[in-house]
Design a protein around this motif. Structure first.
Motif, mmCIF file in Angstrom:
data_model
loop_
_atom_site.group_PDB
_atom_site.id
_atom_site.type_symbol
_atom_site.label_atom_id
_atom_site.label_comp_id
_atom_site.label_asym_id
_atom_site.label_seq_id
_atom_site.Cartn_x
_atom_site.Cartn_y
_atom_site.Cartn_z
ATOM 1 N N LEU A 78 -1.671 -27.903 6.548
ATOM 2 C CA LEU A 78 -1.040 -28.311 5.293
ATOM 3 C C LEU A 78 -0.972 -29.837 5.180
ATOM 4 O O LEU A 78 -1.292 -30.414 4.126
ATOM 5 C CB LEU A 78 0.370 -27.705 5.200
ATOM 6 C CG LEU A 78 1.192 -28.099 3.962
ATOM 7 C CD1 LEU A 78 0.499 -27.625 2.692
ATOM 8 C CD2 LEU A 78 2.604 -27.546 4.056
ATOM 9 N N ALA A 79 -0.577 -30.477 6.267
ATOM 10 C CA ALA A 79 -0.474 -31.945 6.251
ATOM 11 C C ALA A 79 -1.832 -32.588 6.036
ATOM 12 O O ALA A 79 -1.977 -33.564 5.297
ATOM 13 C CB ALA A 79 0.149 -32.432 7.564
ATOM 14 N N GLU A 116 -4.386 -31.285 4.465
ATOM 15 C CA GLU A 116 -4.781 -31.087 3.065
ATOM 16 C C GLU A 116 -4.073 -32.090 2.140
ATOM 17 O O GLU A 116 -4.687 -32.678 1.246
ATOM 18 C CB GLU A 116 -4.462 -29.659 2.641
ATOM 19 C CG GLU A 116 -4.872 -29.357 1.198
ATOM 20 C CD GLU A 116 -4.547 -27.922 0.807
ATOM 21 O OE1 GLU A 116 -4.643 -27.629 -0.405
ATOM 22 O OE2 GLU A 116 -4.187 -27.121 1.695
ATOM 23 N N GLU A 117 -2.758 -32.271 2.400
ATOM 24 C CA GLU A 117 -1.995 -33.193 1.560
ATOM 25 C C GLU A 117 -2.452 -34.641 1.776
ATOM 26 O O GLU A 117 -2.554 -35.420 0.821
ATOM 27 C CB GLU A 117 -0.504 -33.051 1.849
ATOM 28 C CG GLU A 117 0.077 -31.718 1.385
ATOM 29 C CD GLU A 117 1.548 -31.581 1.717
ATOM 30 O OE1 GLU A 117 2.008 -32.297 2.637
ATOM 31 O OE2 GLU A 117 2.223 -30.779 1.070
ATOM 32 N N LEU A 118 -2.742 -35.000 3.020
ATOM 33 C CA LEU A 118 -3.231 -36.347 3.301
ATOM 34 C C LEU A 118 -4.600 -36.569 2.667
ATOM 35 O O LEU A 118 -4.891 -37.651 2.152
ATOM 36 C CB LEU A 118 -3.323 -36.571 4.811
ATOM 37 C CG LEU A 118 -1.996 -36.762 5.547
ATOM 38 C CD1 LEU A 118 -2.216 -36.777 7.053
ATOM 39 C CD2 LEU A 118 -1.301 -38.050 5.107
ATOM 40 N N HIS A 119 -5.446 -35.527 2.691
ATOM 41 C CA HIS A 119 -6.750 -35.628 2.046
ATOM 42 C C HIS A 119 -6.595 -35.840 0.540
ATOM 43 O O HIS A 119 -7.286 -36.677 -0.063
ATOM 44 C CB HIS A 119 -7.557 -34.357 2.317
ATOM 45 C CG HIS A 119 -8.910 -34.375 1.658
ATOM 46 N ND1 HIS A 119 -9.957 -35.163 2.111
ATOM 47 C CD2 HIS A 119 -9.375 -33.712 0.551
ATOM 48 C CE1 HIS A 119 -11.005 -34.987 1.338
ATOM 49 N NE2 HIS A 119 -10.683 -34.112 0.383
ATOM 50 N N GLN A 120 -5.642 -35.098 -0.073
ATOM 51 C CA GLN A 120 -5.396 -35.249 -1.508
ATOM 52 C C GLN A 120 -4.856 -36.643 -1.822
ATOM 53 O O GLN A 120 -5.262 -37.287 -2.799
ATOM 54 C CB GLN A 120 -4.414 -34.179 -1.994
ATOM 55 C CG GLN A 120 -4.144 -34.229 -3.492
ATOM 56 C CD GLN A 120 -3.200 -33.131 -3.936
ATOM 57 O OE1 GLN A 120 -2.864 -32.247 -3.164
ATOM 58 N NE2 GLN A 120 -2.777 -33.209 -5.186
ATOM 59 N N GLN A 121 -3.937 -37.111 -0.959
ATOM 60 C CA GLN A 121 -3.379 -38.449 -1.149
ATOM 61 C C GLN A 121 -4.468 -39.511 -1.017
ATOM 62 O O GLN A 121 -4.514 -40.481 -1.787
ATOM 63 C CB GLN A 121 -2.279 -38.701 -0.130
ATOM 64 C CG GLN A 121 -1.555 -40.043 -0.325
ATOM 65 C CD GLN A 121 -0.506 -40.277 0.728
ATOM 66 O OE1 GLN A 121 -0.753 -40.054 1.908
ATOM 67 N NE2 GLN A 121 0.668 -40.703 0.313
ATOM 68 N N SER A 164 -0.401 -24.897 13.821
ATOM 69 C CA SER A 164 -1.695 -25.008 13.154
ATOM 70 C C SER A 164 -1.539 -25.017 11.642
ATOM 71 O O SER A 164 -2.217 -25.761 10.930
ATOM 72 C CB SER A 164 -2.601 -23.850 13.591
ATOM 73 O OG SER A 164 -3.827 -23.874 12.893
ATOM 74 N N GLU A 165 -0.634 -24.176 11.142
ATOM 75 C CA GLU A 165 -0.400 -24.121 9.692
ATOM 76 C C GLU A 165 0.166 -25.451 9.171
ATOM 77 O O GLU A 165 -0.242 -25.941 8.113
ATOM 78 C CB GLU A 165 0.557 -22.975 9.372
ATOM 79 C CG GLU A 165 0.798 -22.780 7.890
ATOM 80 C CD GLU A 165 1.711 -21.603 7.613
ATOM 81 O OE1 GLU A 165 2.121 -21.459 6.443
ATOM 82 O OE2 GLU A 165 2.015 -20.846 8.548
ATOM 83 N N ILE A 166 1.114 -26.020 9.943
ATOM 84 C CA ILE A 166 1.709 -27.301 9.544
ATOM 85 C C ILE A 166 0.658 -28.401 9.529
ATOM 86 O O ILE A 166 0.562 -29.198 8.587
ATOM 87 C CB ILE A 166 2.866 -27.673 10.492
ATOM 88 C CG1 ILE A 166 4.031 -26.686 10.316
ATOM 89 C CG2 ILE A 166 3.330 -29.110 10.240
ATOM 90 C CD1 ILE A 166 5.142 -26.874 11.320
ATOM 91 N N VAL A 167 -0.166 -28.446 10.577
ATOM 92 C CA VAL A 167 -1.211 -29.470 10.649
ATOM 93 C C VAL A 167 -2.208 -29.302 9.508
ATOM 94 O O VAL A 167 -2.652 -30.273 8.880
ATOM 95 C CB VAL A 167 -1.923 -29.409 12.008
ATOM 96 C CG1 VAL A 167 -3.163 -30.310 12.015
ATOM 97 C CG2 VAL A 167 -0.975 -29.824 13.128
#
Length: 392
Positions: free
Chosen positions: A55-56, A58-63, A50-53
């Motif tokens: 984080l990913a 959030e990063e995809l949203h930022q990208q 869940s933590e990995i998903v």
């Protein structure tokens, strides 16, 4: 922070590994009794996944936000360049290599008095004045071979039939393999400039005032020396040289309002012959150097001779006799053509021998080419054997 390919691969591998372990745990729970340490382990694994998903995500949203910002900036930049193209003070258009218009800005449409939509898919030659079209088509077939930006001056025709003098700058667009794929055109209206030049050319007061007029009959040789220039008040003068075989080669024409003289050439053999009854005045070179006003008056006339000389060089550079002859006739129409009811009449009568010497061929060839033009109805002769170009 963007997720690069390595991070995405790592995330994919870890997610796949977590999925396999969770699948094993689920199967074990269905087939085996629940062990005390199995459930905590499953919860830890689920929490890590869940933590990995998260984080990913959030990063995809930022990208995604950064991509949206980049797209917005690119769209603004594209619109800025589109506006620069659309509302530039000069006419810009893009054609394919055959001269078919693909893009045209607002200034082009205004210049030619048509709508922008009307211009699309039209051949650019349609907007060139009829007498200039053969030379323009010839130019268009050669432009793609050039590696540098080219310039030419041509008369263009607006939708309502009004003519304008235009200076064109043409650049070739090439693909990565170096193959021409399009042409970019910058068009400037130089009608006012040309009219100003003509006004200077006609400002003959300083040239003829208080000077002795010299008259020469048709066929007479005109004396030349380095200390004087001749100014043509009336008539037309043939300027020529002799080649090694002794044959005469025409290198220029000095019509009314033009100047000539041996000080304007580097040819060792240079002769001037009256093609009609000619009236001239002589101007001392020392007087020109001492008088700024006289120099100012003569400069555009000398430039006119220079442009004509370059045209003769272009004629001589054509490989095909037909092309040389076509270019010569175009030059004669421009230099000594006068409008008549039937078309354009040359004010001077030329022999076939003189036409042959101007385009480096034989009299027999000129006779054949002239006969061909007559059969096609493009030219005919008046009662004094002057050429008339039919207005078609």
């Amino acid at each position: 922070m963007n997720i690069d390919k390595l991070e995405i691969d790592k995330f994919t591998q870890r997610t796949q590994g977590m999925y396999r372990r969770l699948t094993d745990l689920y199967e074990n729970l269905n087939t085996m009794p629940i062990m005390p340490d199995v459930l905590p382990q499953a919860l830890v694994e689920l929490g890590s996944a869940s933590e990995i998903v998260s984080l990913a995500t959030e990063e995809l949203h930022q990208q995604n936000e950064e991509l949206i910002q980049t797209r917005t900036l690119l769209e603004a930049e594209r619109q800025r360049y589109q506006d620069l193209f659309e509302f530039a003070p000069d006419a810009y258009l893009v054609t394919d290599t055959l001269g078919i218009i693909r893009e045209a800005n607002h200034t082009t449409a205004t210049l030619l008095k048509v709508s922008q939509n009307y211009l699309i898919d039209k051949p650019i030659v349609n907007f060139v004045a009829l007498p200039d079209r053969p030379a323009f088509r010839s130019y268009l077939t050669q432009i793609c071979e050039c590696t540098k930006v080219k310039e030419l001056v041509v008369r263009m025709q607006k939708r309502d039939g009004e003519l304008l003098d235009a200076a064109m700058t043409v650049g070739v667009v090439r693909n990565q393999q170096g193959k021409p794929i399009a042409l970019r055109w910058l068009i400037r209206d130089i009608t006012e400039r040309k009219q100003a030049e003509l006004a200077l050319l006609k400002n003959d007061g300083d040239l003829t005032q208080n000077r002795l007029w010299h008259k020469y009959c048709k066929g007479e040789s005109i004396s030349l020396n380095l200390s004087t220039l001749w100014y043509v008040c009336q008539g037309c003068v043939k300027l020529s040289t002799l080649c090694e075989t002794g044959e005469e080669v025409m290198v220029g024409l000095a019509a009314e309002g033009m100047v000539f003289g041996s000080s304007l050439t580097m040819l060792h053999i240079y002769q001037a012959t009256a093609l009609s009854e000619v009236e001239l005045v002589s101007i001392d070179v020392a007087e020109i150097a001492a008088s700024p006003n006289l120099s100012h008056t003569l400069l555009p006339k000398i430039n006119q001779r220079l442009r004509q000389t370059e045209f003769f060089l272009v004629i001589a550079g054509r490989r095909r006799v037909q092309d040389r002859f076509d270019q010569l006739l175009l030059l004669l129409k421009q230099e000594i053509g006068e409008p008549v009811a039937e078309g354009i009449r040359l004010s001077v009568r030329f022999t076939h021998e003189e036409l042959a010497s101007a385009c480096c061929t034989t009299r027999v060839t000129i006779t054949r080419l002239m006969g061909k033009l007559q059969q096609q109805g493009q030219i005919y002769f008046d009662s004094k054997h002057h050429i008339i170009f039919k207005d078609i």
